[in-house]
Design an enzyme around this catalytic site. Sequence first.
Site, short mmCIF file in Angstrom:
data_model
loop_
_atom_site.label_atom_id
_atom_site.label_comp_id
_atom_site.label_asym_id
_atom_site.label_seq_id
_atom_site.Cartn_x
_atom_site.Cartn_y
_atom_site.Cartn_z
N ARG A 128 5.26 5.84 5.20
CA ARG A 128 3.82 5.76 5.05
C ARG A 128 3.28 4.42 5.56
O ARG A 128 2.10 4.32 5.88
CB ARG A 128 3.43 5.93 3.58
CG ARG A 128 3.71 7.32 3.06
CD ARG A 128 3.18 7.50 1.66
NE ARG A 128 2.09 6.59 1.46
CZ ARG A 128 1.98 5.74 0.45
NH1 ARG A 128 2.91 5.70 -0.46
NH2 ARG A 128 0.97 4.94 0.36
N ARG A 186 -4.36 3.39 -11.67
CA ARG A 186 -5.27 3.25 -10.54
C ARG A 186 -6.58 4.02 -10.70
O ARG A 186 -6.90 4.93 -9.93
CB ARG A 186 -4.54 3.61 -9.24
CG ARG A 186 -3.24 2.85 -9.15
CD ARG A 186 -2.61 2.90 -7.80
NE ARG A 186 -3.33 2.15 -6.82
CZ ARG A 186 -3.00 2.12 -5.53
NH1 ARG A 186 -1.97 2.80 -5.12
NH2 ARG A 186 -3.70 1.41 -4.68
N PRO A 187 -7.37 3.62 -11.70
CA PRO A 187 -8.67 4.28 -11.89
C PRO A 187 -9.63 3.91 -10.75
O PRO A 187 -9.37 2.99 -9.98
CB PRO A 187 -9.16 3.69 -13.21
CG PRO A 187 -8.44 2.39 -13.36
CD PRO A 187 -7.13 2.53 -12.63
N VAL A 188 -10.76 4.63 -10.68
CA VAL A 188 -11.76 4.35 -9.63
C VAL A 188 -13.14 4.13 -10.24
O VAL A 188 -14.16 4.29 -9.57
CB VAL A 188 -11.82 5.50 -8.57
CG1 VAL A 188 -10.59 5.49 -7.69
CG2 VAL A 188 -12.02 6.85 -9.24
N LEU A 215 -14.72 1.51 -10.97
CA LEU A 215 -15.53 0.45 -10.35
C LEU A 215 -16.25 0.98 -9.11
O LEU A 215 -17.39 0.60 -8.83
CB LEU A 215 -14.65 -0.76 -9.99
CG LEU A 215 -13.99 -1.47 -11.17
CD1 LEU A 215 -13.03 -2.56 -10.69
CD2 LEU A 215 -15.06 -2.09 -12.08
N LYS A 229 -2.04 -1.59 8.21
CA LYS A 229 -2.23 -0.25 7.66
C LYS A 229 -3.49 -0.18 6.78
O LYS A 229 -4.32 0.71 6.92
CB LYS A 229 -1.01 0.15 6.83
CG LYS A 229 -1.20 1.41 6.00
CD LYS A 229 -0.07 1.66 5.02
CE LYS A 229 -0.09 0.78 3.82
NZ LYS A 229 -0.49 1.38 2.54
N ASN A 230 -3.61 -1.12 5.85
CA ASN A 230 -4.70 -1.00 4.88
C ASN A 230 -6.07 -1.28 5.48
O ASN A 230 -7.07 -0.80 4.97
CB ASN A 230 -4.42 -1.89 3.65
CG ASN A 230 -3.30 -1.31 2.81
OD1 ASN A 230 -2.95 -0.14 2.96
ND2 ASN A 230 -2.71 -2.13 1.95
N CYS A 259 -0.44 6.79 -9.58
CA CYS A 259 0.74 6.86 -8.73
C CYS A 259 1.82 6.01 -9.37
O CYS A 259 1.65 5.49 -10.48
CB CYS A 259 0.44 6.39 -7.33
SG CYS A 259 0.13 4.64 -7.25
N ASP A 297 1.62 -6.76 -2.83
CA ASP A 297 2.34 -5.96 -1.83
C ASP A 297 3.55 -6.70 -1.25
O ASP A 297 4.30 -6.13 -0.45
CB ASP A 297 1.40 -5.53 -0.70
CG ASP A 297 0.35 -4.55 -1.18
OD1 ASP A 297 0.50 -4.00 -2.29
OD2 ASP A 297 -0.64 -4.33 -0.44
#
Length: 466
Positions: A421, A141-143, A145, A42-43, A136, A329
Amino acid sequence: MEATPITTPRSSTQSIQNPPESVIEIWGGTPLSGHIPVSGAKNSALVVLGGALLCSQTCRIRNIPDLMDIGRMTSVLEALGLSVDRNGDTLDIDGSHVSHSKAPYDIVSKLRASFFVIGPLLARLGVARVPLPGGCAIGARPVELHIRGLQALGAHVHMDHGVVHAYVPGARGKLKGAKIYLDYPSVGATETLMMAATLAEGETVIENAAKEPEVVDLANFCRAMGAKIRGAGTSAITITGVPSLYATDYSIIPDRIEAGTYLVAGALTRSEITVGPVDPDHLAPLLSKLRETGSTVELEDGNNIRISPGERVVATDIQTLPYPGFPTDMQAQFMALLTLAEGNSMVTETVFENRLQHVAEFNRMGADIKVKGDSAIVRGVAQLSGAPVTGSDLRASAALAIAGLAATGKTTLYGLHHLDRGYEKFEEKLRNVGARLQRVPLSEADSAAQPTPSTVTDSQAVSAAN
Ligand code: EPZ
């Protein structure tokens, strides 16, 4: 480029459509036997679909799992103007026409991974507008970077009304290669920057890069389109920009987390099963821990793994870490196994700050787990008992389901929007090896057994967590 308002076209897959609300009823205590097939990762698939934006021709991508998240990602691509055709597990993505630079909020808010289109959009068009995905259930979960790296490549980035606006100044709109050091080996940031750098002018080096197999898969996909990338899978990735990329035919790697989930299901139910195809190297930390708990794990025919139970499950400690450490995970699924171990185990989550919410649900099934900070102390019990439970995220849901296979009586799993999902044909694959479980409409589930989730708030229950 000025983008016009976007209307989201109908998805090329059915997966995005919300099925009626259902639960899975699981009757535990039946041993499993046989083979469980593993779908494409999936990822990897999610980010490779984003990577297809880099190419102005048609790319064929195979081994794509049929999942809700993939449906959402194809909707994002379609909203940006690409055309996507699905035929079984193969997608043809025609990137000749990118008509919009803005990703639609209604999808980005449900699929974090769709934020990753910011890198390819910027590289291809010199402009990108992507809503901030938000946190979530498993963490904030910042972005930053991703954003700092894009700035190092010459992009101007600002936030406006919840949308990240990025553009490359100058008439040519071309990013420029740079040396980027990531404070943390973030999978998503490594992927965003690697994609952005493929079409930049000059050389980019990403230091302290993530080494996950999905990063390597994306690099291989980009290389198959003509990108020049060295060092993927190590902590320093070098990308030499090229003017354009060309069409390719590429197959996604098998899903190591799906495979790992089923291997743990085998260990939990004290069953002998095979799982594959897999790349056993991708599963090394999990296989080593399964052996420590007493299971026998053997490679068969090069790409299948056979797991057989030991006399008992032995307690062990795990700590989640970036690859090649133990994967976050797989933490919830492995914790399910440790609930039935002889002795005490410690599970430490270092990747996400809020990924122990399944503990309360395992305890509802009779487990004995206490959380202290970022660790959970698991005291092994002789038996789990079936109960109504709700998963707080994708992996927690899968973990509760496989725990149900080993529990006495009936477990009812709620909140299937998470499970759907990320696991293709979850019930079918397990039923084919003898598990007793079925999906039923919520209205037909035993309403007296409906859980009052102790840890899952309404907002968490609808948030996207990949
Ligand atoms: C990917 O998420 C996966 N998702 C996740 O899979 C997986 O859990 C995670 O990598 C770690 O392996 C996809 O590939 C679509 P990160 P990603 O950036 O890229 C912090 C699943 O169940 N961070 O490596 O978002 C972040 O908050 C899921 O399939 C920053 O601080 O993960 C986290 O604590 C869930 N700033 C840590 O790094 C940033 O700018 C790791 O996140 C970026 C990340």
